[in-house]
Design a protein around this motif. Sequence first.
Motif, PDB file in Angstrom:
ATOM      1  N   SER A   1      51.280  40.236  43.126  1.00 44.66           N
ATOM      2  CA  SER A   1      51.549  39.887  45.056  1.00 44.66           C
ATOM      3  C   SER A   1      50.951  38.730  44.801  1.00 44.66           C
ATOM      4  N   GLY A   2      49.817  37.709  44.275  1.00 51.35           N
ATOM      5  CA  GLY A   2      49.174  36.767  44.944  1.00 51.35           C
ATOM      6  C   GLY A   2      49.978  35.623  44.403  1.00 51.35           C
ATOM      7  N   GLN A   3      50.410  35.822  43.562  1.00 49.56           N
ATOM      8  CA  GLN A   3      51.263  34.977  42.063  1.00 49.56           C
ATOM      9  C   GLN A   3      52.676  34.155  42.495  1.00 49.56           C
ATOM     10  N   SER A   4      52.677  35.515  42.745  1.00 48.60           N
ATOM     11  CA  SER A   4      54.880  35.401  43.486  1.00 48.60           C
ATOM     12  C   SER A   4      54.725  35.068  44.960  1.00 48.60           C
ATOM     13  N   ALA A   5      53.577  34.877  45.408  1.00 46.27           N
ATOM     14  CA  ALA A   5      53.329  34.273  47.252  1.00 46.27           C
ATOM     15  C   ALA A   5      53.250  33.071  46.938  1.00 46.27           C
ATOM     16  N   GLY A   6      53.045  32.678  45.918  1.00 43.68           N
ATOM     17  CA  GLY A   6      52.647  31.061  45.488  1.00 43.68           C
ATOM     18  C   GLY A   6      51.181  30.271  45.257  1.00 43.68           C
ATOM     19  N   CYS A   7      50.455  30.968  45.476  1.00 44.27           N
ATOM     20  CA  CYS A   7      48.973  31.097  45.817  1.00 44.27           C
ATOM     21  C   CYS A   7      48.544  31.185  44.236  1.00 44.27           C
ATOM     22  N   LYS A   8      47.587  30.214  44.275  1.00 49.03           N
ATOM     23  CA  LYS A   8      46.767  30.587  43.093  1.00 49.03           C
ATOM     24  C   LYS A   8      45.201  31.512  42.933  1.00 49.03           C
ATOM     25  N   VAL A   9      45.389  32.022  41.628  1.00 50.25           N
ATOM     26  CA  VAL A   9      44.233  32.928  42.191  1.00 50.25           C
ATOM     27  C   VAL A   9      43.203  33.418  41.456  1.00 50.25           C
ATOM     28  N   VAL A  10      42.394  34.298  41.460  1.00 56.79           N
ATOM     29  CA  VAL A  10      40.943  34.274  41.098  1.00 56.79           C
ATOM     30  C   VAL A  10      40.626  35.694  41.034  1.00 56.79           C
ATOM     31  N   GLY A  11      40.826  35.839  39.193  1.00 56.02           N
ATOM     32  CA  GLY A  11      40.867  37.196  39.175  1.00 56.02           C
ATOM     33  C   GLY A  11      39.083  37.456  39.177  1.00 56.02           C
ATOM     34  N   ILE A  12      39.118  38.698  39.342  1.00 53.63           N
ATOM     35  CA  ILE A  12      37.223  38.978  39.767  1.00 53.63           C
ATOM     36  C   ILE A  12      37.519  40.527  38.942  1.00 53.63           C
ATOM     37  N   THR A  13      36.372  40.096  38.045  1.00 54.00           N
ATOM     38  CA  THR A  13      36.330  40.930  36.617  1.00 54.00           C
ATOM     39  C   THR A  13      35.895  42.488  36.943  1.00 54.00           C
ATOM     40  N   THR A  14      36.019  43.196  38.179  1.00 52.99           N
ATOM     41  CA  THR A  14      35.512  44.573  38.605  1.00 52.99           C
ATOM     42  C   THR A  14      36.124  45.808  37.930  1.00 52.99           C
ATOM     43  N   SER A  15      37.623  45.049  38.130  1.00 48.46           N
ATOM     44  CA  SER A  15      38.587  46.820  37.258  1.00 48.46           C
ATOM     45  C   SER A  15      39.160  45.855  36.220  1.00 48.46           C
ATOM     46  N   HIS A  16      38.631  45.143  35.524  1.00 48.23           N
ATOM     47  CA  HIS A  16      40.091  44.954  34.275  1.00 48.23           C
ATOM     48  C   HIS A  16      38.939  44.233  33.568  1.00 48.23           C
ATOM     49  N   THR A  17      39.299  43.611  32.484  1.00 49.28           N
ATOM     50  CA  THR A  17      38.179  42.413  31.692  1.00 49.28           C
ATOM     51  C   THR A  17      39.026  40.973  32.009  1.00 49.28           C
ATOM     52  N   LYS A  18      38.249  39.592  31.332  1.00 53.35           N
ATOM     53  CA  LYS A  18      38.365  38.730  31.841  1.00 53.35           C
ATOM     54  C   LYS A  18      39.811  38.716  30.814  1.00 53.35           C
ATOM     55  N   GLU A  19      39.767  38.937  29.990  1.00 55.05           N
ATOM     56  CA  GLU A  19      40.851  39.240  28.623  1.00 55.05           C
ATOM     57  C   GLU A  19      42.325  39.801  29.648  1.00 55.05           C
ATOM     58  N   GLU A  20      42.111  40.803  29.867  1.00 60.02           N
ATOM     59  CA  GLU A  20      43.499  40.917  31.007  1.00 60.02           C
ATOM     60  C   GLU A  20      43.260  40.293  32.108  1.00 60.02           C
ATOM     61  N   LEU A  21      43.084  39.416  32.771  1.00 54.51           N
ATOM     62  CA  LEU A  21      42.913  39.061  33.782  1.00 54.51           C
ATOM     63  C   LEU A  21      43.111  37.176  33.688  1.00 54.51           C
ATOM     64  N   ALA A  22      43.065  37.284  31.889  1.00 54.26           N
ATOM     65  CA  ALA A  22      44.004  35.461  31.748  1.00 54.26           C
ATOM     66  C   ALA A  22      44.997  34.968  32.328  1.00 54.26           C
ATOM     67  N   HIS A  23      45.999  35.657  32.913  1.00 57.49           N
ATOM     68  CA  HIS A  23      46.799  35.063  33.331  1.00 57.49           C
ATOM     69  C   HIS A  23      46.853  34.690  34.406  1.00 57.49           C
ATOM     70  N   THR A  24      45.659  34.550  35.020  1.00 59.82           N
ATOM     71  CA  THR A  24      44.500  33.951  36.739  1.00 59.82           C
ATOM     72  C   THR A  24      43.744  32.421  36.446  1.00 59.82           C
ATOM     73  N   GLN A  25      44.229  31.638  37.636  1.00 63.23           N
ATOM     74  CA  GLN A  25      43.751  31.021  37.367  1.00 63.23           C
ATOM     75  C   GLN A  25      41.650  30.363  36.620  1.00 63.23           C
ATOM     76  N   ILE A  26      41.038  31.475  37.315  1.00 60.56           N
ATOM     77  CA  ILE A  26      39.746  31.586  36.751  1.00 60.56           C
ATOM     78  C   ILE A  26      39.377  32.915  37.102  1.00 60.56           C
ATOM     79  N   GLN A  27      38.836  33.309  35.986  1.00 58.68           N
ATOM     80  CA  GLN A  27      37.735  34.648  36.018  1.00 58.68           C
ATOM     81  C   GLN A  27      36.601  34.978  36.800  1.00 58.68           C
ATOM     82  N   ALA A  28      36.147  35.836  37.047  1.00 63.18           N
ATOM     83  CA  ALA A  28      34.692  35.576  37.633  1.00 63.18           C
ATOM     84  C   ALA A  28      34.492  36.456  37.619  1.00 63.18           C
ATOM     85  N   PRO A  29      32.661  36.907  37.629  1.00 61.02           N
ATOM     86  CA  PRO A  29      32.229  38.476  37.596  1.00 61.02           C
ATOM     87  C   PRO A  29      32.162  38.964  38.976  1.00 61.02           C
TER      88      PRO A  29
END
Length: 215
Positions: free
Chosen positions: A174-202
């Motif tokens: 949703s965020g990427q389709s809106a044209g935003c940059k995205v931070v993936g917070i790794t509470t639900s998924h691993t860093k690897e699963e969220l590798a398509h976001t600009q930044i991953q953080a716990p």
Amino acid sequence: MIEGILFDMDGVVVDNLPYHVDAWLLFCEKKGIPLTRETFYKELNGMNSKDTFEWFFKRQMTREEVHPLEEEKEEIYREFYAPFRKPLEGLVEFLKEIRSSGIKVALATSAGQGNIDFTIDGIGLRDQFDVIVGGAEVTKGKPDPEIYLLAAQKLGVNPANCWVIEDSLQGIKSGQSAGCKVVGITTSHTKEELAHTQIQAPNFVGLFEKIQNHN
Ligand SMILES: O=P(O)(O)OC[C@H]1O[C@@H](O)[C@H](O)[C@@H](O)[C@@H]1O
């Protein structure tokens, strides 16, 4: 330039997803709906309740039809999570830093009003958000970009100058389709699963610096 930061709620502002999943699993068991934890995280995390029920029942449903079912599930969820409500680590400091830098702040969650009040008032952070957009305000839920576009519009900022902070696969889309940059917070998924976001953080510790360095 960062004009706005658009926060998802569940799994980002609070680390509450396991309680949501436990509530869904209990609700589904009572109703004879097959659901596993894995399916929830992969397919349903971040979706609003109406889309979730339509996914379960494989047909379109009206808001009136969904309302009592949603209330039943959310009552279970709120009972499970109430004693554990607290902001994700570093969030309070992060909000202070971004607000004092003049960045606008929105909450954009698929949750209904009852859960928004329960969470945001429960952790005492309502006054930190310039704008709150809930699931009931959009016609198409996440992964559609509508909710993040509406949040940016309400803040009066350009989505291209905003960061979305998300934990779910649907929400990131949703965020990427809106044209935003995205931070993936790794509470639900691993860093690897969220590798398509600009930044991953716990969590939010040191996150403002990472975002600033990224621009
Ligand atoms: O991640 P968000 O947008 O805050 O989403 C909230 C939704 O997240 C889903 O995972 C829950 O199943 C819903 O019940 C909840 O309303």
